[in-house]
Design a protein around this motif. Sequence first.
Motif, PDB file in Angstrom:
ATOM      1  N   VAL A  64     -19.445   3.327   3.937  1.00  0.00           N
ATOM      2  CA  VAL A  64     -18.107   2.782   3.704  1.00  0.00           C
ATOM      3  C   VAL A  64     -17.359   3.718   2.763  1.00  0.00           C
ATOM      4  CG1 VAL A  64     -16.752   0.902   2.750  1.00  0.00           C
ATOM      5  CG2 VAL A  64     -18.786   0.408   4.110  1.00  0.00           C
ATOM      6  N   VAL A  65     -16.293   4.312   3.246  1.00  0.00           N
ATOM      7  CA  VAL A  65     -15.460   5.212   2.444  1.00  0.00           C
ATOM      8  C   VAL A  65     -14.017   4.737   2.574  1.00  0.00           C
ATOM      9  CG1 VAL A  65     -14.667   7.563   2.084  1.00  0.00           C
ATOM     10  CG2 VAL A  65     -17.015   7.143   2.831  1.00  0.00           C
ATOM     11  N   LEU A  66     -13.372   4.502   1.470  1.00  0.00           N
ATOM     12  CA  LEU A  66     -11.999   3.995   1.478  1.00  0.00           C
ATOM     13  C   LEU A  66     -11.061   5.015   0.847  1.00  0.00           C
ATOM     14  CD1 LEU A  66     -12.526   0.261   0.425  1.00  0.00           C
ATOM     15  CD2 LEU A  66     -12.275   1.204   2.724  1.00  0.00           C
ATOM     16  N   ASP A  67      -9.879   5.119   1.424  1.00  0.00           N
ATOM     17  CA  ASP A  67      -8.837   6.001   0.893  1.00  0.00           C
ATOM     18  C   ASP A  67      -7.669   5.125   0.437  1.00  0.00           C
ATOM     19  OD1 ASP A  67      -6.989   7.869   0.254  1.00  0.00           O
ATOM     20  OD2 ASP A  67      -6.740   8.678   2.283  1.00  0.00           O
ATOM     21  N   PRO A  68      -7.502   4.908  -0.885  1.00  0.00           N
ATOM     22  CA  PRO A  68      -6.446   4.017  -1.373  1.00  0.00           C
ATOM     23  C   PRO A  68      -5.032   4.470  -1.005  1.00  0.00           C
ATOM     24  CG  PRO A  68      -8.051   4.486  -3.091  1.00  0.00           C
ATOM     25  CD  PRO A  68      -8.331   5.425  -1.971  1.00  0.00           C
ATOM     26  N   SER A  69      -4.868   5.723  -0.635  1.00  0.00           N
ATOM     27  CA  SER A  69      -3.523   6.223  -0.337  1.00  0.00           C
ATOM     28  C   SER A  69      -3.062   5.876   1.086  1.00  0.00           C
ATOM     29  CB  SER A  69      -3.470   7.742  -0.527  1.00  0.00           C
ATOM     30  OG  SER A  69      -4.284   8.397   0.443  1.00  0.00           O
ATOM     31  N   ARG A  70      -3.964   5.397   1.936  1.00  0.00           N
ATOM     32  CA  ARG A  70      -3.602   5.184   3.336  1.00  0.00           C
ATOM     33  C   ARG A  70      -2.552   4.085   3.484  1.00  0.00           C
ATOM     34  NH1 ARG A  70      -8.347   4.684   7.514  1.00  0.00           N
ATOM     35  NH2 ARG A  70      -6.482   4.710   8.833  1.00  0.00           N
ATOM     36  N   ILE A  71      -2.740   2.970   2.799  1.00  0.00           N
ATOM     37  CA  ILE A  71      -1.770   1.879   2.913  1.00  0.00           C
ATOM     38  C   ILE A  71      -0.431   2.312   2.335  1.00  0.00           C
ATOM     39  CG2 ILE A  71      -1.207  -0.436   2.113  1.00  0.00           C
ATOM     40  CD1 ILE A  71      -4.062  -1.210   2.437  1.00  0.00           C
ATOM     41  N   ALA A  72      -0.449   3.061   1.236  1.00  0.00           N
ATOM     42  CA  ALA A  72       0.804   3.547   0.655  1.00  0.00           C
ATOM     43  C   ALA A  72       1.559   4.410   1.656  1.00  0.00           C
ATOM     44  CB  ALA A  72       0.524   4.337  -0.617  1.00  0.00           C
ATOM     45  N   ALA A  73       0.830   5.261   2.369  1.00  0.00           N
ATOM     46  CA  ALA A  73       1.474   6.110   3.371  1.00  0.00           C
ATOM     47  C   ALA A  73       2.085   5.273   4.491  1.00  0.00           C
ATOM     48  CB  ALA A  73       0.463   7.095   3.946  1.00  0.00           C
ATOM     49  N   GLN A  74       1.389   4.206   4.876  1.00  0.00           N
ATOM     50  CA  GLN A  74       1.921   3.330   5.925  1.00  0.00           C
ATOM     51  C   GLN A  74       3.151   2.579   5.447  1.00  0.00           C
ATOM     52  OE1 GLN A  74       0.838   3.425   9.062  1.00  0.00           O
ATOM     53  NE2 GLN A  74      -0.537   5.036   8.334  1.00  0.00           N
ATOM     54  N   VAL A  75       3.195   2.234   4.171  1.00  0.00           N
ATOM     55  CA  VAL A  75       4.380   1.570   3.626  1.00  0.00           C
ATOM     56  C   VAL A  75       5.594   2.481   3.724  1.00  0.00           C
ATOM     57  CG1 VAL A  75       5.457   0.722   1.507  1.00  0.00           C
ATOM     58  CG2 VAL A  75       3.136   0.019   2.095  1.00  0.00           C
ATOM     59  N   VAL A  76       5.427   3.728   3.329  1.00  0.00           N
ATOM     60  CA  VAL A  76       6.542   4.671   3.358  1.00  0.00           C
ATOM     61  C   VAL A  76       7.082   4.844   4.775  1.00  0.00           C
ATOM     62  CG1 VAL A  76       7.197   7.067   2.958  1.00  0.00           C
ATOM     63  CG2 VAL A  76       5.776   5.872   1.290  1.00  0.00           C
ATOM     64  N   SER A  77       6.176   4.996   5.736  1.00  0.00           N
ATOM     65  CA  SER A  77       6.630   5.166   7.117  1.00  0.00           C
ATOM     66  C   SER A  77       7.154   3.854   7.696  1.00  0.00           C
ATOM     67  CB  SER A  77       5.485   5.709   7.981  1.00  0.00           C
ATOM     68  OG  SER A  77       4.384   4.812   7.971  1.00  0.00           O
ATOM     69  N   GLY A  78       6.542   2.728   7.335  1.00  0.00           N
ATOM     70  CA  GLY A  78       6.980   1.438   7.858  1.00  0.00           C
ATOM     71  C   GLY A  78       8.360   1.047   7.382  1.00  0.00           C
ATOM     72  N   VAL A  79       8.676   1.341   6.135  1.00  0.00           N
ATOM     73  CA  VAL A  79      10.004   1.021   5.620  1.00  0.00           C
ATOM     74  C   VAL A  79      11.060   1.834   6.343  1.00  0.00           C
ATOM     75  CG1 VAL A  79      11.476   1.165   3.564  1.00  0.00           C
ATOM     76  CG2 VAL A  79       9.180   0.248   3.380  1.00  0.00           C
ATOM     77  N   GLY A  80      10.671   2.983   6.901  1.00  0.00           N
ATOM     78  CA  GLY A  80      11.624   3.765   7.679  1.00  0.00           C
ATOM     79  C   GLY A  80      12.180   2.980   8.846  1.00  0.00           C
ATOM     80  N   PHE A  81      11.350   2.153   9.481  1.00  0.00           N
ATOM     81  CA  PHE A  81      11.828   1.321  10.585  1.00  0.00           C
ATOM     82  C   PHE A  81      12.793   0.253  10.069  1.00  0.00           C
ATOM     83  CE2 PHE A  81       7.928   3.060  12.360  1.00  0.00           C
ATOM     84  CZ  PHE A  81       8.333   3.401  13.640  1.00  0.00           C
ATOM     85  N   LEU A  82      12.493  -0.308   8.909  1.00  0.00           N
ATOM     86  CA  LEU A  82      13.405  -1.289   8.319  1.00  0.00           C
ATOM     87  C   LEU A  82      14.743  -0.644   7.991  1.00  0.00           C
ATOM     88  CD1 LEU A  82      13.894  -4.124   7.156  1.00  0.00           C
ATOM     89  CD2 LEU A  82      12.911  -3.323   5.008  1.00  0.00           C
ATOM     90  N   GLY A  83      14.690   0.561   7.430  1.00  0.00           N
ATOM     91  CA  GLY A  83      15.922   1.268   7.113  1.00  0.00           C
ATOM     92  C   GLY A  83      16.725   1.597   8.345  1.00  0.00           C
TER      93      GLY A  83
END
Length: 230
Positions: A64-83
């Motif tokens: 099990v290896v987790l990358d804490p930055s992955r969700i942050a990256a998805q937030v940045v790209s996801g908000v682009g659709f909202l914008g």
Amino acid sequence: MIQWWELGLRLLLAAVLGAVIGINRGRLEWAAGLRTHMLVCVGSALAIIVSAFGFADVLGRPNVVLDPSRIAAQVVSGVGFLGAGTILFLQREQVIRGLTTAAGLWAVASVGLAAGAGLYAGAIIATVLLWAILALLKPLEQRYLRRRARNGRLRLRVAPGTPLARVEVAASDAGLPVKRITLRPREQDGDIVDIDCDPPLPRERLLAKAEELGRVEGVISVELPGLAVT
């Protein structure tokens, strides 16, 4: 694991910082106002908290290896659709509205990520800068940067049904360096056509061009900023 009081502090800070930007946008009656900015900021903060601490119970398991930055990256790209949903292209007026609102939502999402990650100073400083950009720079932009555009604008009032192509041809024949032609339909007193020139012409030459356009069939009147020609 993060303590409950620190979790609450991060989310509360994100809500307050989002409100600072949202109040300014809501005061100007833009589509994305107070609640939208607060929701984006708090949601982003919660996303980064979940990304950093929400999977602590599985970290000790094999493979099990987790990358804490992955969700942050998805937030940045996801908000682009909202914008993108706040950006409007007005076909009849040939103008785009909402770019600043979309950029503000994207920036507020980043503020939420910073608050959720515990970077309090960065989140607060960024909020101050965003507020200054949105609230303080707009009057300066309108006063100084857009003055050049006003000096190169002709406003025509045309009879309803007048083809826009006729105005475009007349402007070209008059030798105007046309950058953009915007049509604003009106129910009374004729439609409005704005012709923006780049580079702007001296007022005397612009006045001469306006007189030529005033003789075009369908043109009711021509105006320069602060001066009616016909």
